[in-house]
Enzyme design. Structure first.
Site, PDB file in Angstrom:
ATOM      1  N   SER A  52      70.894  27.384  33.467  1.00 30.15           N
ATOM      2  CA  SER A  52      70.029  27.326  34.531  1.00 30.15           C
ATOM      3  C   SER A  52      69.568  25.758  34.217  1.00 30.15           C
ATOM      4  O   SER A  52      69.337  25.514  33.252  1.00 30.15           O
ATOM      5  CB  SER A  52      69.012  28.415  34.923  1.00 30.15           C
ATOM      6  OG  SER A  52      69.773  29.487  35.112  1.00 30.15           O
TER       7      SER A  52
HETATM    8  N1  SAH Z   1      69.744  32.174  32.040  1.00 31.48           N
HETATM    9  C1  SAH Z   1      70.974  31.870  31.697  1.00 31.48           C
HETATM   10  C2  SAH Z   1      71.583  31.886  32.991  1.00 31.48           C
HETATM   11  C3  SAH Z   1      72.990  32.153  33.118  1.00 31.48           C
HETATM   12  S1  SAH Z   1      73.803  32.084  34.596  1.00 31.48           S
HETATM   13  C4  SAH Z   1      71.167  30.637  31.042  1.00 31.48           C
HETATM   14  O1  SAH Z   1      70.116  29.593  31.409  1.00 31.48           O
HETATM   15  O2  SAH Z   1      72.078  30.315  30.330  1.00 31.48           O
HETATM   16  C5  SAH Z   1      73.688  33.854  35.012  1.00 31.48           C
HETATM   17  C6  SAH Z   1      74.293  34.838  34.011  1.00 31.48           C
HETATM   18  O3  SAH Z   1      74.351  36.164  34.624  1.00 31.48           O
HETATM   19  C7  SAH Z   1      75.762  34.492  33.607  1.00 31.48           C
HETATM   20  O4  SAH Z   1      75.686  34.503  32.185  1.00 31.48           O
HETATM   21  C8  SAH Z   1      76.532  35.605  34.296  1.00 31.48           C
HETATM   22  O5  SAH Z   1      77.449  36.186  33.096  1.00 31.48           O
HETATM   23  C9  SAH Z   1      75.295  36.719  33.936  1.00 31.48           C
HETATM   24  N2  SAH Z   1      75.448  37.687  34.971  1.00 31.48           N
HETATM   25  C10 SAH Z   1      76.417  37.834  36.217  1.00 31.48           C
HETATM   26  N3  SAH Z   1      76.316  39.137  36.856  1.00 31.48           N
HETATM   27  C11 SAH Z   1      75.678  40.027  35.705  1.00 31.48           C
HETATM   28  C12 SAH Z   1      75.355  41.377  35.780  1.00 31.48           C
HETATM   29  N4  SAH Z   1      75.952  42.214  36.876  1.00 31.48           N
HETATM   30  N5  SAH Z   1      74.680  41.846  35.013  1.00 31.48           N
HETATM   31  C13 SAH Z   1      74.289  40.855  33.835  1.00 31.48           C
HETATM   32  N6  SAH Z   1      74.560  39.672  34.039  1.00 31.48           N
HETATM   33  C14 SAH Z   1      75.091  39.126  34.859  1.00 31.48           C
END
Ligand code: SAH
Length: 201
Positions: A52
């Protein structure tokens, strides 16, 4: 990053600014694009997912710490690269993470352990279900956008606890903060946002 992207906007909580200052974002970004690690936008981390934007991480963290005392138990949904996890752990929260893409979990674990910011637990799974065996939580923070607020999150939240999460509206995604008051959830509208969708597994 902190001076230009956060202080000029509405990030003013000292604890958040300190955490953003001290956690090295570049450690969570794939090697090939480290030069861009401190830019003001999300970056690809593989598997169609992104780390993010720093401002959004700071904003969500601030929305949480305004209501949850440091040391509180947090459920983080979609921990991805582990960057948001590191910020929360460095501030002294007890963090439990769920990530749906198994390939992202091991590398994020390694980075977090190499900088000494390991969460209390991290599991592969579908965030829609929350983490019933660690509930109740003082705070729930989601980095992927649900179609509507999952019932399990509400159930696993303590009285007075907060959920900070994007949810889809007809006009697009919006970031909200909900506070549990008895059987009700009081909702505050924050800002329009763009997150990856919360995948149904
Ligand atoms: N806070 C993280 C954001 C990653 S983007 C960072 O800064 O790196 C959002 C994340 O949510 C992704 O890694 C994706 O794989 C995860 N995601 C999507 N759907 C999900 C679900 N149903 N349960 C858990 N994680 C999920």
């Amino acid at each position: 990053m902190v001076d230009e992207q956060l202080l000029t906007r509405d990030i003013e909580d000292k604890r958040v600014l300190e955490a953003m200052q001290s956690v090295p974002r570049r450690a969570f970004v794939p090697e090939g694009i480290r030069a861009s690690a401190h830019m003001d936008n999300p970056l690809p981390i593989g598997y169609d997912q992104t780390i993010s934007q720093p401002y959004i991480v700071a904003l969500m963290t601030q929305l949480l710490v305004q209501k949850v005392p440091v040391g509180g138990r947090i459920l983080e949904i979609g921990s991805g690269s582990g960057y948001q996890t590191a910020i929360l752990v460095s501030m002294g929260f007890e963090v439990h993470c769920i990530e749906v893409v198994p390939e992202l979990v091991e590398p994020s674990r390694e980075v977090l352990s190499s900088i000494g910011l390991e969460p209390a637990s991290m599991m592969v799974g579908d965030g829609h279900q929350g983490m019933p065996n660690k509930a109740p939580f003082d705070g729930i923070l989601a980095a992927a956008c649900a179609r509507k607020l999952p019932k399990e999150w509400r159930k696993q939240l303590k009285e007075g606890g907060v959920i900070v999460a994007p949810v889809k509206r007809s006009s697009g995604q919006y970031l909200f903060r909900w506070t549990k008051k008895g059987r009700a959830l009081k909702r505050e509208n924050i800002i329009p946002v763009r997150f990856v969708p919360l995948i149904k597994s």
